[in-house]
Design a protein around this motif. Structure first.
Motif, PDB file in Angstrom:
ATOM      1  N   LYS A  94     -38.567 -70.934 -49.700  1.00 53.12           N
ATOM      2  CA  LYS A  94     -37.919 -71.752 -48.677  1.00 53.12           C
ATOM      3  C   LYS A  94     -37.002 -72.784 -49.326  1.00 53.12           C
ATOM      4  CE  LYS A  94     -41.954 -71.358 -45.632  1.00 53.12           C
ATOM      5  NZ  LYS A  94     -42.698 -70.478 -46.580  1.00 53.12           N
ATOM      6  N   VAL A  95     -36.073 -73.270 -48.518  1.00 50.07           N
ATOM      7  CA  VAL A  95     -35.204 -74.383 -48.896  1.00 50.07           C
ATOM      8  C   VAL A  95     -35.442 -75.508 -47.910  1.00 50.07           C
ATOM      9  CG1 VAL A  95     -32.841 -75.190 -49.193  1.00 50.07           C
ATOM     10  CG2 VAL A  95     -33.464 -72.891 -49.933  1.00 50.07           C
ATOM     11  N   LYS A  96     -35.814 -76.668 -48.431  1.00 51.14           N
ATOM     12  CA  LYS A  96     -36.131 -77.819 -47.590  1.00 51.14           C
ATOM     13  C   LYS A  96     -34.901 -78.722 -47.504  1.00 51.14           C
ATOM     14  CE  LYS A  96     -40.157 -79.691 -48.233  1.00 51.14           C
ATOM     15  NZ  LYS A  96     -41.270 -80.515 -48.790  1.00 51.14           N
ATOM     16  N   LEU A  97     -34.516 -79.074 -46.276  1.00 49.47           N
ATOM     17  CA  LEU A  97     -33.351 -79.924 -46.037  1.00 49.47           C
ATOM     18  C   LEU A  97     -33.825 -81.263 -45.477  1.00 49.47           C
ATOM     19  CD1 LEU A  97     -30.997 -77.321 -44.293  1.00 49.47           C
ATOM     20  CD2 LEU A  97     -31.298 -77.745 -46.732  1.00 49.47           C
ATOM     21  N   GLY A 117     -44.688 -85.944 -45.751  1.00 50.34           N
ATOM     22  CA  GLY A 117     -44.456 -87.330 -46.154  1.00 50.34           C
ATOM     23  C   GLY A 117     -43.768 -88.083 -45.038  1.00 50.34           C
ATOM     24  N   ASP A 118     -43.232 -89.255 -45.364  1.00 53.30           N
ATOM     25  CA  ASP A 118     -42.533 -90.047 -44.356  1.00 53.30           C
ATOM     26  C   ASP A 118     -41.153 -89.493 -44.040  1.00 53.30           C
ATOM     27  OD1 ASP A 118     -44.699 -91.742 -44.264  1.00 53.30           O
ATOM     28  OD2 ASP A 118     -43.886 -93.102 -45.804  1.00 53.30           O
ATOM     29  N   ALA A 119     -40.553 -88.781 -44.984  1.00 56.30           N
ATOM     30  CA  ALA A 119     -39.202 -88.264 -44.778  1.00 56.30           C
ATOM     31  C   ALA A 119     -39.225 -87.095 -43.798  1.00 56.30           C
ATOM     32  CB  ALA A 119     -38.607 -87.825 -46.112  1.00 56.30           C
ATOM     33  N   LYS A 120     -38.172 -87.019 -42.961  1.00 57.70           N
ATOM     34  CA  LYS A 120     -38.032 -85.928 -42.003  1.00 57.70           C
ATOM     35  C   LYS A 120     -37.214 -84.810 -42.634  1.00 57.70           C
ATOM     36  CE  LYS A 120     -39.993 -88.655 -39.025  1.00 57.70           C
ATOM     37  NZ  LYS A 120     -41.405 -88.474 -38.644  1.00 57.70           N
ATOM     38  N   TYR A 121     -37.608 -83.569 -42.350  1.00 56.97           N
ATOM     39  CA  TYR A 121     -36.909 -82.447 -42.950  1.00 56.97           C
ATOM     40  C   TYR A 121     -37.094 -81.209 -42.087  1.00 56.97           C
ATOM     41  CZ  TYR A 121     -41.613 -81.278 -44.614  1.00 56.97           C
ATOM     42  OH  TYR A 121     -42.946 -80.987 -44.681  1.00 56.97           O
ATOM     43  N   VAL A 122     -36.224 -80.230 -42.331  1.00 58.08           N
ATOM     44  CA  VAL A 122     -36.354 -78.893 -41.760  1.00 58.08           C
ATOM     45  C   VAL A 122     -36.353 -77.911 -42.918  1.00 58.08           C
ATOM     46  CG1 VAL A 122     -35.246 -79.514 -39.589  1.00 58.08           C
ATOM     47  CG2 VAL A 122     -33.853 -78.671 -41.475  1.00 58.08           C
ATOM     48  N   LYS A 123     -36.902 -76.719 -42.660  1.00 58.19           N
ATOM     49  CA  LYS A 123     -36.998 -75.720 -43.723  1.00 58.19           C
ATOM     50  C   LYS A 123     -36.383 -74.409 -43.258  1.00 58.19           C
ATOM     51  CE  LYS A 123     -41.457 -75.997 -44.365  1.00 58.19           C
ATOM     52  NZ  LYS A 123     -42.818 -75.823 -44.925  1.00 58.19           N
ATOM     53  N   LEU A 124     -35.763 -73.722 -44.205  1.00 58.19           N
ATOM     54  CA  LEU A 124     -35.213 -72.394 -43.994  1.00 58.19           C
ATOM     55  C   LEU A 124     -36.008 -71.426 -44.854  1.00 58.19           C
ATOM     56  CD1 LEU A 124     -32.834 -74.363 -43.178  1.00 58.19           C
ATOM     57  CD2 LEU A 124     -31.292 -72.518 -43.804  1.00 58.19           C
ATOM     58  N   SER A 125     -36.658 -70.456 -44.208  1.00 58.97           N
ATOM     59  CA  SER A 125     -37.489 -69.485 -44.913  1.00 58.97           C
ATOM     60  C   SER A 125     -36.677 -68.215 -45.152  1.00 58.97           C
ATOM     61  CB  SER A 125     -38.744 -69.167 -44.094  1.00 58.97           C
ATOM     62  OG  SER A 125     -39.534 -68.199 -44.750  1.00 58.97           O
ATOM     63  N   PHE A 126     -36.473 -67.872 -46.426  1.00 60.97           N
ATOM     64  CA  PHE A 126     -35.690 -66.700 -46.798  1.00 60.97           C
ATOM     65  C   PHE A 126     -36.657 -65.536 -47.032  1.00 60.97           C
ATOM     66  CE2 PHE A 126     -32.980 -70.241 -47.576  1.00 60.97           C
ATOM     67  CZ  PHE A 126     -31.683 -69.786 -47.379  1.00 60.97           C
ATOM     68  N   ARG A 127     -36.737 -64.628 -46.050  1.00 57.90           N
ATOM     69  CA  ARG A 127     -37.708 -63.532 -46.116  1.00 57.90           C
ATOM     70  C   ARG A 127     -37.396 -62.553 -47.245  1.00 57.90           C
ATOM     71  NH1 ARG A 127     -40.734 -66.511 -42.720  1.00 57.90           N
ATOM     72  NH2 ARG A 127     -39.884 -66.638 -40.611  1.00 57.90           N
ATOM     73  N   THR A 128     -36.111 -62.371 -47.554  1.00 60.51           N
ATOM     74  CA  THR A 128     -35.724 -61.400 -48.583  1.00 60.51           C
ATOM     75  C   THR A 128     -35.179 -62.077 -49.840  1.00 60.51           C
ATOM     76  OG1 THR A 128     -33.539 -61.197 -47.544  1.00 60.51           O
ATOM     77  CG2 THR A 128     -35.231 -59.606 -46.894  1.00 60.51           C
ATOM     78  N   GLY A 129     -35.489 -63.340 -50.045  1.00 54.14           N
ATOM     79  CA  GLY A 129     -35.090 -64.032 -51.267  1.00 54.14           C
ATOM     80  C   GLY A 129     -33.661 -64.554 -51.237  1.00 54.14           C
ATOM     81  N   ASN A 130     -33.111 -64.768 -52.444  1.00 56.74           N
ATOM     82  CA  ASN A 130     -31.758 -65.325 -52.644  1.00 56.74           C
ATOM     83  C   ASN A 130     -31.641 -66.763 -52.137  1.00 56.74           C
ATOM     84  OD1 ASN A 130     -30.753 -63.128 -53.951  1.00 56.74           O
ATOM     85  ND2 ASN A 130     -29.599 -62.321 -52.208  1.00 56.74           N
ATOM     86  N   GLU A 131     -32.771 -67.475 -52.093  1.00 57.25           N
ATOM     87  CA  GLU A 131     -32.716 -68.878 -51.672  1.00 57.25           C
ATOM     88  C   GLU A 131     -32.065 -69.762 -52.733  1.00 57.25           C
ATOM     89  OE1 GLU A 131     -35.982 -68.721 -54.471  1.00 57.25           O
ATOM     90  OE2 GLU A 131     -35.329 -67.408 -52.840  1.00 57.25           O
TER      91      GLU A 131
END
Length: 613
Positions: A97-100, A243-257
């Motif tokens: 995943k990539v966390k934003l 944590g205290d910070a707010k974030y969204v995540k993108l889950s890459f099912r086939t990689g290349n994150e």
């Protein structure tokens, strides 16, 4: 199975307009950087329902999610909201995943609201009156500086301009969309900026066409209602964060994150640099340094992963060593040129002191009772042979300490143990007790110096030096005036006339260089002479100059007699120089006609009618 709970924490998602090809409609100056399929969305640590299979479009302005099953569930996050990105490795059934991390503003009810984006406006700097422009994504808490003077505007001033802009726009609802709100010029409907004043137009789309667009089924990104309810975002559980910070995540099912993460970081870095430039935090012509390329990411696990990491580290070390050897080889090629270059500076470097008479080494142990006395005698021998060879010589204690230790290194090698400051201070106090030819003296300011024992007053030599400087000035001035009387073209550029207009005195640095003193010693001695009334000070914008005191107790008759003698010396020297030139065959003398000038001296009459050719 967990129950679906509507999210009510953050509102960073925005609706997206989709074209007939199921691709996002891009904004002005927006371009797609990266596309990846089979991506799911997370709100914090919880999945977003019905948004687990879609495509991600990374642009220079947004991160856009297009759902593969229902395009109405498509949404996006503005790049301006994202301030940090991080990657999460996959483990077993968990996808990478990539966390934003996103910026969120809390409202008065404890919920969240999106960062308000204002319309672009122009503001006039109250310092330099320069007309600046603010883009639509500016922040009131971090306003950019003036482009001309670098002073940021006050927040109240920008808020007043916002209110005035809103009142103007509300009062001009009946005005045409292609009419400029600032200069009222009617522009072509396809233009985005006014042709007359350059201000941004309210809209470049005609009323009827915009009405058709509003009535279409596509979601409107300019709707003032909260986009959260219209997007129908539902979570698989209670919203939570690590944590205290707010974030969204993108889950890459086939990689290349990793590729997505790298490109997103490049966009964020570019945004930060542009923001820094807009605030005036970057000098003109500054260049941004690129980051060092990171090592290739290893996806394997176990012992094989450790072997790959070791191999990668070894290759990096080999590259570092090979590049270093290449640099060393290039340096060896340039060694000859460097030697030639260094030798060309020899004429500008003061020659190193040659110690013709080497003093016997100090062989007394530091633990001996007579060590300090022997060190004092050795210092005295060093001073009388090298430093205090003139009657006018003096040296400060710090200079003596440094020069003496440097002498020990040059004569006895780097293995020689240097003299410590404590031993040095104790030894110089023994000069007077041991009746050595040098003594230690201290000025009223606390400056300590070492000087010869037989010379206690330096006033006379300083006064004589200032007199000699003035005499030399008069000598040169008389010489050039006599030469100019023979030939008016002698000083065409007025160099001598300007340089010898009057005697400018002597500075501290000139006196220090003449007596080889430090400036501190010269200042102390000159201060004593000023207090005694022997010299005068002239402080100008060009510096501080010292003169002989001719106001009190000065014999002007003796000075006039000396000036007459000086004139005769100048005339005699000119005759000798002319005779030497004739004898050396550098030129021939032939008579010419000059202006009628009367000369009192017979020697000068011999020069009349002669010219060097």
């Amino acid at each position: 199975m967990t129950s679906t709970v509507p999210s009510a924490a953050i509102n960073v998602w925005q609706p997206v307009n989709i074209n007939r090809s199921n691709r996002p409609v891009l904004k002005d100056d927006e371009e797609i950087v990266y596309i990846r399929d089979n991506v799911g969305l997370y709100q914090g640590r919880v999945k977003i329902v019905n948004r687990q299979s879609g495509r991600v479009y990374l642009t220079n302005k947004r991160v856009i999610y297009i759902d593969n099953k229902d395009i109405k569930k498509s949404m996006a996050v503005d790049i301006d909201r994202i301030y940090l990105a991080a990657t999460i490795d996959g483990f077993l059934r968990s996808s990478p995943k990539v966390k934003l991390y996103v910026n969120v503003e809390e409202d008065s009810k404890g919920g969240s609201k999106s960062v308000s984006l204002f319309k672009s406006l122009d503001w006039v700097c109250k310092i330099c009156s320069f007309n600046n422009h603010l883009d639509s994504n500016y922040n009131l808490n971090n306003l950019p500086r003036c482009v001309s003077c670098g002073i940021p505007p006050q927040t109240k001033y920008i808020e007043s301009l916002q209110n005035r802009e809103e009142e103007t726009s509300n009062g001009l609802e009946e005005r045409r969309d292609d009419q400029c709100t600032k200069c009222t010029f009617i522009n072509h409907p396809s233009l985005r900026y006014c042709e007359m004043c350059g201000s941004e137009l309210k809209s470049s789309i005609p009323e009827d066409l915009r009405a058709k667009l509003h009535s279409s089924s596509a979601p409107d990104i300019n709707d003032e209602q909260g986009s959260f309810n219209r997007l129908d975002i539902v979570l698989e559980g209670e919203e939570s964060y690590s944590g205290d910070a707010k974030y969204v995540k993108l889950s890459f099912r086939t990689g290349n994150e990793q590729q997505f993460y790298t490109m997103l970081n490049e966009i964020l870095e570019k945004r930060r640099w542009e923001e820094l430039q807009s605030r005036g935090g970057v000098n003109q012509g500054a260049v941004k340094l690129n980051n060092v390329e990171e090592s290739v990411r290893i996806k394997e696990s176990g012992i094989y992963r450790l072997q790959l990491i070791s191999e990668q580290t070894r290759k990096q070390n080999e590259m570092t060593l090979s590049s270093s050897l290449e640099d060393l080889e290039q340096l060896m090629y340039k060694a000859q040129d460097l030697l030639k270059l260094s030798s060309s500076f020899n004429s500008f470097i003061k020659p190193r002191v040659q110690y013709n008479v080497k003093l016997s080494a100090l062989t007394v142990s530091k633990t001996s009772k007579i060590y300090h006395e022997e060190l004092a005698r050795h210092l005295s021998e060093y001073l009388t042979n090298y430093k205090l060879v003139k009657s006018s010589a003096m040296i400060t204690l710090p200079d003596l300490f440094a020069d003496y230790n440097r002498y020990l290194i040059l004569t006895q090698g780097f293995g020689m143990e240097l003299v410590t400051s404590e031993d040095f201070g104790t030894s110089v106090e023994c000069f007077e007790k041991l009746s050595l030819p040098v003594v230690l003296r201290e000025y009223d300011t606390g400056l300590k110096i070492v000087r010869p024992k037989f010379n206690d007053d330096y006033s006379a030599i300083i006064v004589n030096h200032l007199k000699n400087q003035e005499v030399q000035f008069k000598f040169n001035k008389l010489k050039q005036s006599i030469l100019q009387s023979f030939d008016q073209s002698f000083d065409q550029d007025d160099y001598f006339k300007t340089g010898y207009k009057y005697f400018k005195g002597s500075t501290v640095s000139e006196i220090s260089e003449h007596f080889t003193w430090s400036n501190d010693i010269t200042i102390e001695e000159l201060k004593k002479l000023v207090e005694d009334g022997l010299i005068l000070i002239d402080k100008t914008i060009s510096g501080t100059f010292y003169f002989i005191n001719k106001i009190t107790n000065y014999d002007f008759d003796q000075e006039r007699e000396h000036d007459e003698q000086l004139k005769q010396e100048v005339e005699s020297q000119l005759i000798k120089e002319q005779a030497q030139l004739e004898a050396s065959n550098w030129g021939s003398l032939e008579p010419i006609e000059f202006q009628d000038v009367e000369y009192d001296s017979p020697a000068m009459k011999e020069l009349k009618g002669l010219k060097l050719t």
